[in-house]
Motif scaffolding. Structure first.
Motif, PDB file in Angstrom:
ATOM      1  N   PHE A 232       0.901  -1.213  -0.181  1.00  0.00           N
ATOM      2  CA  PHE A 232      -0.106  -0.054  -0.025  1.00  0.00           C
ATOM      3  C   PHE A 232       0.864   1.494  -0.224  1.00  0.00           C
ATOM      4  CE2 PHE A 232      -3.017  -3.090   2.289  1.00  0.00           C
ATOM      5  CZ  PHE A 232      -3.397  -3.344   1.349  1.00  0.00           C
ATOM      6  N   ALA A 233       2.071   1.301   0.763  1.00  0.00           N
ATOM      7  CA  ALA A 233       2.788   2.390   0.970  1.00  0.00           C
ATOM      8  C   ALA A 233       3.428   2.921  -0.332  1.00  0.00           C
ATOM      9  CB  ALA A 233       3.968   2.197   1.928  1.00  0.00           C
ATOM     10  N   LYS A 234       3.744   1.733  -1.184  1.00  0.00           N
ATOM     11  CA  LYS A 234       4.382   2.060  -2.615  1.00  0.00           C
ATOM     12  C   LYS A 234       3.326   2.699  -3.714  1.00  0.00           C
ATOM     13  CE  LYS A 234       6.852  -2.015  -2.645  1.00  0.00           C
ATOM     14  NZ  LYS A 234       7.931  -2.938  -3.133  1.00  0.00           N
ATOM     15  N   ARG A 235       2.261   2.733  -3.401  1.00  0.00           N
ATOM     16  CA  ARG A 235       1.408   3.236  -4.465  1.00  0.00           C
ATOM     17  C   ARG A 235       1.570   4.709  -4.680  1.00  0.00           C
ATOM     18  NH1 ARG A 235      -0.849  -0.985  -6.889  1.00  0.00           N
ATOM     19  NH2 ARG A 235      -2.519   0.711  -7.842  1.00  0.00           N
ATOM     20  N   LYS A 236       1.261   5.252  -5.995  1.00  0.00           N
ATOM     21  CA  LYS A 236       1.783   6.630  -6.370  1.00  0.00           C
ATOM     22  C   LYS A 236       0.893   7.384  -5.563  1.00  0.00           C
ATOM     23  CE  LYS A 236       2.128   9.486 -10.535  1.00  0.00           C
ATOM     24  NZ  LYS A 236       1.599   9.468 -11.744  1.00  0.00           N
ATOM     25  N   ASN A 237       1.703   8.720  -5.017  1.00  0.00           N
ATOM     26  CA  ASN A 237       1.091   9.932  -4.200  1.00  0.00           C
ATOM     27  C   ASN A 237       0.471   9.356  -2.999  1.00  0.00           C
ATOM     28  OD1 ASN A 237       1.876  11.546  -6.498  1.00  0.00           O
ATOM     29  ND2 ASN A 237      -0.200  11.116  -7.446  1.00  0.00           N
ATOM     30  N   VAL A 238       1.079   8.405  -2.430  1.00  0.00           N
ATOM     31  CA  VAL A 238       0.678   8.005  -1.036  1.00  0.00           C
ATOM     32  C   VAL A 238       1.656   8.255   0.257  1.00  0.00           C
ATOM     33  CG1 VAL A 238       0.095   6.122   0.420  1.00  0.00           C
ATOM     34  CG2 VAL A 238      -0.864   6.176  -1.891  1.00  0.00           C
ATOM     35  N   LYS A 239       1.249   8.913   1.088  1.00  0.00           N
ATOM     36  CA  LYS A 239       2.241   9.333   2.362  1.00  0.00           C
ATOM     37  C   LYS A 239       1.708   8.494   3.536  1.00  0.00           C
ATOM     38  CE  LYS A 239       2.332  13.840   0.821  1.00  0.00           C
ATOM     39  NZ  LYS A 239       2.114  15.470   1.118  1.00  0.00           N
ATOM     40  N   THR A 240       2.926   7.905   4.316  1.00  0.00           N
ATOM     41  CA  THR A 240       2.290   7.028   5.369  1.00  0.00           C
ATOM     42  C   THR A 240       2.580   7.816   6.928  1.00  0.00           C
ATOM     43  OG1 THR A 240       3.145   5.302   4.099  1.00  0.00           O
ATOM     44  CG2 THR A 240       3.220   4.892   6.462  1.00  0.00           C
ATOM     45  N   ILE A 241       1.618   7.708   7.727  1.00  0.00           N
ATOM     46  CA  ILE A 241       1.718   8.435   8.965  1.00  0.00           C
ATOM     47  C   ILE A 241       1.243   7.276  10.181  1.00  0.00           C
ATOM     48  CG2 ILE A 241      -0.050   9.978  10.271  1.00  0.00           C
ATOM     49  CD1 ILE A 241      -0.121  11.913   8.068  1.00  0.00           C
ATOM     50  N   MET A 242       1.799   7.472  11.210  1.00  0.00           N
ATOM     51  CA  MET A 242       1.617   6.274  12.399  1.00  0.00           C
ATOM     52  C   MET A 242       0.661   6.900  13.155  1.00  0.00           C
ATOM     53  SD  MET A 242       4.070   4.237  11.631  1.00  0.00           S
ATOM     54  CE  MET A 242       3.691   3.087  13.128  1.00  0.00           C
TER      55      MET A 242
END
Length: 312
Positions: A232-242
């Motif tokens: 999921f994180a490697k999808r285009k225009n995605v940012k990851t937040i905890m």
């Protein structure tokens, strides 16, 4: 919008059949308790948790083993104290299901405190999809609803096998959020992220050898850790937040904390990135270890099929 694969969301006449009567009894009891004062429910939950602990069983042994291997620096007395508090929190979690599903908004909002919401708002300014990574804290039901009060999300979860309980679970979790996705609907999750949605994902359970890599978590150097996070994180225009959720120590309610987006994530090295996620989760768990779901067989899957069983 992604198609929701959770098919059972409407009431069925079949729910009135005798096979569902025990579920109805549980729902009525839970719903009735939910109307009691909040600070009365918490001690009731602790008593319930201590009763569960005395009954023992498989889950007791699992929680005991997990705590023993994850906190070797503690004395036997300290680990027993942590185990006891964890069962008390497990009892509270059962009653919190009613709080999360049925409390009216005016009553629920008074118990919620949020930090870092500006991190989410800033990350969303360019229309990015957000992957919100959270852990399996025991207050998961009120937390899932609380997050939606401040920022509506798409919930990726495992439906309940009991269709009547799933009806209540789905409606309860969806009250303040956008929509729900069955955990098998990977394409739906990817589409939601592509559409700029915020999706919550809990990567801290054992999903089996085929969907995992083996990286450190606490003191276990080869813990099965899901590859779904990077999918999921490697999808285009995605940012990851905890996202860090927990019950406040003074019994006044719950706190939801959003981190800043993880920098240089994904880095291009999946092993490094999944290890980093585990480290972030471990850091959160260590803040409130008594509130974590230690009853889960987190270390069940070993790197090799012929390895000795972790849980006897």
């Amino acid at each position: 919008m992604s198609k929701n694969k959770v098919l059972q969301t409407e009431f069925k006449p079949a729910f009135l059949l005798p096979k569902y009567w025990p579920t109805w009894l549980a729902v009525i009891i839970l719903g009735s308790i939910s109307w009691l004062p909040y600070k009365l429910q918490l001690p009731m939950g602790r008593v319930l948790g201590r009763l569960m602990m005395k009954l023992g069983g498989t889950r007791y042994k699992v929680a005991e083993k997990n705590i023993n291997v994850c906190f070797p620096e503690l004395s036997d007395e300290e680990r027993l104290k942590l185990l006891t508090k964890n069962f008390e929190n497990t009892g509270i979690a059962l009653l919190e299901t009613g709080i999360g599903w049925w409390w009216p908004n005016w009553r629920f909002k008074r118990r919620i405190h949020v930090k870092g919401l500006e991190n989410v708002e800033k990350a969303k300014q360019d229309g990015s999809g957000l992957l919100l990574l959270a852990k399996h804290n025991l207050c998961v039901e009120p937390a899932a609803r609380a997050i939606g009060f401040f920022h509506q999300v798409v919930v990726f979860y495992r439906p309940n096998h009991n269709q009547l309980m799933e009806y209540f679970q789905h409606k309860g979790r969806a009250r303040s959020n956008k929509f729900m996705l069955d955990k098998s609907d990977v394409r739906g999750m990817c589409n939601a992220l592509r559409d700029g949605e915020s999706c919550i994902y809990l990567p801290d359970q054992d999903y089996g050898r085929k969907r995992s890599v083996f990286v450190p978590f606490f003191n276990i150097p080869d813990t099965a850790s899901t590859i779904g996070t990077m999918m999921f994180a490697k999808r285009k225009n995605v940012k990851t937040i905890m996202v860090h959720t927990y019950r406040l120590d003074d019994d006044s309610g719950y706190e939801i904390c959003f981190s800043e987006p993880l920098e240089n994530f994904p880095s291009g090295d999946d092993i490094q990135d999944i290890t980093r996620v585990n480290q972030e989760l471990e850091k959160q768990i260590r803040e409130k270890p008594e509130q974590y779901m230690w009853l889960h067989r987190r270390f069940k899957t070993r790197p090799n099929k012929d390895d000795p069983k972790f849980y006897s």
